[in-house]
Design a protein around this motif. Sequence first.
Motif, short mmCIF file in Angstrom:
data_model
loop_
_atom_site.label_atom_id
_atom_site.label_comp_id
_atom_site.label_asym_id
_atom_site.label_seq_id
_atom_site.Cartn_x
_atom_site.Cartn_y
_atom_site.Cartn_z
N CYS A 129 47.97 46.04 15.76
CA CYS A 129 48.12 45.94 17.23
C CYS A 129 46.81 46.21 17.98
O CYS A 129 46.47 45.46 18.90
N ILE A 130 46.08 47.27 17.59
CA ILE A 130 44.85 47.59 18.33
C ILE A 130 43.81 46.49 18.12
O ILE A 130 43.26 45.93 19.07
N ALA A 131 43.59 46.16 16.85
CA ALA A 131 42.56 45.16 16.51
C ALA A 131 42.87 43.81 17.16
O ALA A 131 41.97 43.16 17.73
N ALA A 145 39.57 45.30 10.60
CA ALA A 145 40.65 46.29 10.63
C ALA A 145 41.00 46.68 9.20
O ALA A 145 41.07 45.83 8.32
N LEU A 146 41.22 47.97 9.02
CA LEU A 146 41.39 48.51 7.67
C LEU A 146 42.71 49.27 7.57
O LEU A 146 43.11 49.95 8.52
N ASP A 147 43.37 49.15 6.43
CA ASP A 147 44.55 50.00 6.18
C ASP A 147 44.70 50.20 4.68
O ASP A 147 44.31 49.34 3.88
N VAL A 148 45.28 51.33 4.31
CA VAL A 148 45.52 51.62 2.90
C VAL A 148 46.79 50.93 2.41
O VAL A 148 46.97 50.74 1.21
N HIS A 171 41.57 45.98 2.81
CA HIS A 171 42.49 46.92 2.17
C HIS A 171 41.67 48.05 1.57
O HIS A 171 40.91 47.84 0.62
N ASP A 172 41.78 49.25 2.15
CA ASP A 172 40.97 50.36 1.64
C ASP A 172 41.55 51.69 2.11
O ASP A 172 42.33 51.74 3.06
N ASN A 173 41.10 52.73 1.40
CA ASN A 173 41.52 54.09 1.74
C ASN A 173 40.34 54.78 2.42
O ASN A 173 39.31 55.02 1.80
N SER A 194 40.42 54.45 16.09
CA SER A 194 41.46 54.79 15.12
C SER A 194 42.60 55.55 15.78
O SER A 194 42.39 56.42 16.62
N ASN A 195 43.80 55.18 15.36
CA ASN A 195 45.00 55.97 15.64
C ASN A 195 45.52 56.37 14.26
O ASN A 195 46.43 55.75 13.73
N PRO A 196 44.92 57.41 13.66
CA PRO A 196 45.30 57.75 12.28
C PRO A 196 46.57 58.60 12.25
O PRO A 196 47.04 59.02 13.31
N HIS A 217 56.25 57.41 6.67
CA HIS A 217 55.64 58.74 6.74
C HIS A 217 54.14 58.68 6.47
O HIS A 217 53.38 59.50 6.99
N LEU A 218 53.73 57.69 5.70
CA LEU A 218 52.30 57.48 5.44
C LEU A 218 51.52 57.27 6.75
O LEU A 218 50.34 57.60 6.85
N ALA A 219 52.20 56.69 7.73
CA ALA A 219 51.54 56.38 9.00
C ALA A 219 51.56 57.57 9.96
O ALA A 219 50.80 57.58 10.93
N GLN A 229 42.18 65.96 9.00
CA GLN A 229 41.56 65.36 7.81
C GLN A 229 41.02 63.95 8.09
O GLN A 229 39.88 63.63 7.79
N PHE A 230 41.85 63.11 8.72
CA PHE A 230 41.42 61.74 8.98
C PHE A 230 40.29 61.71 10.00
O PHE A 230 39.32 60.95 9.87
N TYR A 231 40.39 62.55 11.03
CA TYR A 231 39.38 62.54 12.09
C TYR A 231 38.02 62.96 11.55
O TYR A 231 36.99 62.41 11.94
C1 LIG Z 1 49.58 56.18 13.21
S1 LIG Z 1 49.55 54.71 12.24
C2 LIG Z 1 48.71 53.61 13.39
C3 LIG Z 1 49.08 52.16 13.24
C4 LIG Z 1 48.51 51.28 14.36
N1 LIG Z 1 47.07 51.34 14.42
C5 LIG Z 1 49.07 51.69 15.71
O1 LIG Z 1 48.32 52.23 16.51
O2 LIG Z 1 50.27 51.47 15.95
C6 LIG Z 1 48.34 55.10 11.02
C7 LIG Z 1 47.98 54.00 10.03
O3 LIG Z 1 47.04 54.53 9.11
C8 LIG Z 1 47.31 54.01 7.83
N2 LIG Z 1 46.75 54.95 6.83
C9 LIG Z 1 47.33 56.08 6.34
N3 LIG Z 1 46.52 56.64 5.43
C10 LIG Z 1 45.41 55.86 5.34
C11 LIG Z 1 44.21 55.92 4.56
N4 LIG Z 1 44.01 56.93 3.71
N5 LIG Z 1 43.27 54.94 4.72
C12 LIG Z 1 43.49 53.93 5.60
N6 LIG Z 1 44.61 53.81 6.36
C13 LIG Z 1 45.56 54.77 6.24
C14 LIG Z 1 48.81 53.88 7.77
O4 LIG Z 1 49.21 52.94 6.78
C15 LIG Z 1 49.13 53.45 9.20
O5 LIG Z 1 49.16 52.05 9.30
#
Ligand SMILES: C[S@@+](CC[C@H](N)C(=O)[O-])C[C@H]1O[C@@H](n2cnc3c(N)ncnc32)[C@H](O)[C@@H]1O
Length: 289
Positions: A129-131, A145-148, A171-173, A194-196, A217-219, A229-231
């Motif tokens: 959505c953001i990208a 745009a990147l996502d795991v 596709h990356d972590n 980022s919205n992590p 829950h991953l999101a 951690q993500f920030y």
């Molecule tokens: C809060 S959601 C935000 C989704 C979207 N950007 C939005 O704003 O609606 C966080 C996103 O980070 C992804 N994510 C979680 N762990 C991640 C990682 N280690 N590396 C990359 N992306 C990750 C999740 O799959 C999810 O899509």
Amino acid sequence: MILKDILHIYHNELDNLFGNEEVNSFFNLLIEHYLDLKRIHLVLYPEYAVTKEEEQPLFEALAQLKQHKPIQYIIGETEFYGLPFKVNEHTLIPRPETEELVDWIINSHTEHNEASQLKILDIGTGTGCIAIALAKHLKKAKVSALDVSEDALKIAKQNAVLNEVDVHFIHDNILNSRHAKTDLAAVNFDVIVSNPPYVRNLEKVEIQPNVLENEPHLALFVDDDNPLQFYRVICEFARLNLKDSGTLYFEINEYLGQEMIALMKEFNFKDIEFKKDMFGKDRMIFGRK
Ligand SMILES: C[S@@+](CC[C@H](N)C(=O)[O-])C[C@H]1O[C@@H](n2cnc3c(N)ncnc32)[C@H](O)[C@@H]1O
């Protein structure tokens, strides 16, 4: 069956859970999605009848709504920043607060983008959505745009096609430190956003059951003892991969604003600024390299 009678059944079964107005709005979305009928149809043709086949998805949706399944997952779509987006159980449902983040970036960078082709990276893209909204409005920009989650990326790619924009999906972590060696490292971004995941497990009690039981829950969730951690990883990544004076935007946990300022200062970001969301909560933060 008469369509209006199905609406009555919806109200009988759902009003105590969602309230009359929200049930009307669910029903309107559902008849538009399944029967291609606008809500005015019910007013103009109060005796409009549907076949057994046509009523079946409406009753299936009713059962799912009773189980607190979000309407967006039932119909598989939603709207974000005025654009259509597909969603499924692998993607977070885009939130209005995130529209405000996108709006902030667009307003701050439109002129800049006219002058030069901005390079933008969205980390944790989910539905994209953001990208995608940025690519749609900052037309000259080159957006990555990147996502795991591969499953989320499948939906994000469909959304880019749906909205007729070109986004480079990766596709990356992000927690994996080998990014320095990937193609991302060579880009030198103007904007990273980022919205992590940022909800602590201890905050689960505040989360509605429809979110807790249906959204990935991953999101959403992070460890209580390492909520930024993500920030931290993204600040580090941004220090290395933003141009000088490049900008970093985050959606943040409303309870961790001060910690976020400290973190961005630790990484020498300048001009740090908060923005409140429509509910008056510190929800977005900006810094310049
Ligand atoms: C809060 S959601 C935000 C989704 C979207 N950007 C939005 O704003 O609606 C966080 C996103 O980070 C992804 N994510 C979680 N762990 C991640 C990682 N280690 N590396 C990359 N992306 C990750 C999740 O799959 C999810 O899509």
